[in-house]
Design an enzyme around this catalytic site. Structure first.
Site, PDB file in Angstrom:
ATOM      1  N   ASP A  88       0.784  -1.121  -0.004  1.00  0.00           N
ATOM      2  CA  ASP A  88      -0.052  -0.096  -0.124  1.00  0.00           C
ATOM      3  C   ASP A  88       0.773   1.301  -0.187  1.00  0.00           C
ATOM      4  O   ASP A  88       1.634   1.573   1.062  1.00  0.00           O
ATOM      5  CB  ASP A  88      -0.975  -0.092   1.332  1.00  0.00           C
ATOM      6  CG  ASP A  88      -1.830   0.942   1.208  1.00  0.00           C
ATOM      7  OD1 ASP A  88      -1.699   2.073   0.414  1.00  0.00           O
ATOM      8  OD2 ASP A  88      -3.037   0.921   1.986  1.00  0.00           O
ATOM      9  N   TYR A 116      -6.336  16.502  -8.214  1.00  0.00           N
ATOM     10  CA  TYR A 116      -5.626  15.673  -9.151  1.00  0.00           C
ATOM     11  C   TYR A 116      -4.393  16.354  -9.661  1.00  0.00           C
ATOM     12  O   TYR A 116      -3.382  15.860  -9.722  1.00  0.00           O
ATOM     13  CB  TYR A 116      -6.486  14.766 -10.131  1.00  0.00           C
ATOM     14  CG  TYR A 116      -5.918  13.930 -10.891  1.00  0.00           C
ATOM     15  CD1 TYR A 116      -5.279  12.850 -10.625  1.00  0.00           C
ATOM     16  CD2 TYR A 116      -5.621  14.421 -12.306  1.00  0.00           C
ATOM     17  CE1 TYR A 116      -4.598  11.790 -11.578  1.00  0.00           C
ATOM     18  CE2 TYR A 116      -4.924  13.447 -13.176  1.00  0.00           C
ATOM     19  CZ  TYR A 116      -4.448  12.154 -12.838  1.00  0.00           C
ATOM     20  OH  TYR A 116      -3.650  11.477 -13.583  1.00  0.00           O
TER      21      TYR A 116
END
Length: 250
Positions: A56, A148
């Protein structure tokens, strides 16, 4: 090109761009550690030369431990591809801190931690390639995607700083900046765009297709070809660059 004996690490290597890059590197002889959050997805695609490892990129301790284990198993990482990321859009006034932090943790923090830990072994060699998978959103603002956009601008800044830090060595750092690529991320964004804009899914797809200058989705293999070029002969002077793959000028 012969990458035999080279150990590559590709985050987000179970699908899309990451998988295409991992396969391309393995075809040239590299041993490629592919990471993602779901071990079962990685194992399903782990053909010859690909070694699955659940990791992760939002978890610093997990990254430290897993990359150390990969180095122990396959030697120093000499090709680091920081590809793992999420791509979702929210209007800025609707962006929660939770959404912001998850995006930054995955896209920017994840790239930083992956590269930092890879450098620990790479620095013991005389050749290395660091490749970040950014976006054309890292070069210009993306309407409806402030979070983003900021994360990808940060990735490019990180890449450029690394290129300066290792200037004149055998290491290079470059960012690949694709437009919309035909991956599962596009499939998920179709639903999201259609919902936010109140349009059909067909029209939502057209929004993304038309955002690419040549008005078609980019194939993952077009991105992997660029990554392979950055690892090949004659690439040593390509450093600190943003390689745009968007069908035209952005």
């Amino acid at each position: 090109m012969d990458l035999s004996g080279k150990h590559a690490l590709v985050t987000g290597g179970g699908t899309g761009i990451g998988l295409a890059i991992a396969k391309a590197l393995a075809e040239q002889g590299a041993q490629v550690t592919i990471t993602g959050r779901r071990q079962e997805v990685l194992e399903e695609v782990a053909t010859k030369g690909l070694f699955p490892m659940a990791m992760d990129v939002r978890d610093e301790d997990d990254i430290i431990a897993k990359i150390a284990a990969a180095v122990e198993a396959r030697g120093p990482i000499q090709i680091c591809v920081a590809n793992a990321g999420v791509a979702e859009g929210h209007a800025l006034h609707k962006t929660s801190m939770e959404f912001w932090r998850n995006m930054m943790s995955t896209n920017l923090d994840g790239a930083f931690l992956t590269i930092r830990e890879s450098l620990k072994s790479m620095r013991g060699t005389d050749w290395g390639r660091i490749i970040t998978i950014a976006s054309i959103a890292g070069l210009r603002g993306l309407k409806g995607g402030a979070c983003y956009t900021a994360s990808k601008h940060g990735m490019i800044g990180l890449t450029r700083a690394i290129s300066e830090e290792y200037m004149g060595t055998g290491f290079t750092a470059n960012a690949i900046c694709p437009g919309y690529v035909d991956t599962p991320i596009v499939d998920r964004n179709i639903t999201s765009i259609a919902s936010r804009a109140g349009i059909s899914e067909e029209d939502a797809l057209k929004v993304m297709v038309n955002s690419n200058r040549h008005q078609r989705l980019i194939e993952p293999e077009e991105v992997s070809a660029a990554a392979l070029w950055l690892c090949g002969p004659g690439s040593q002077s390509i450093n600190g660059q943003t390689i745009e793959i968007s069908g035209g000028q952005t």
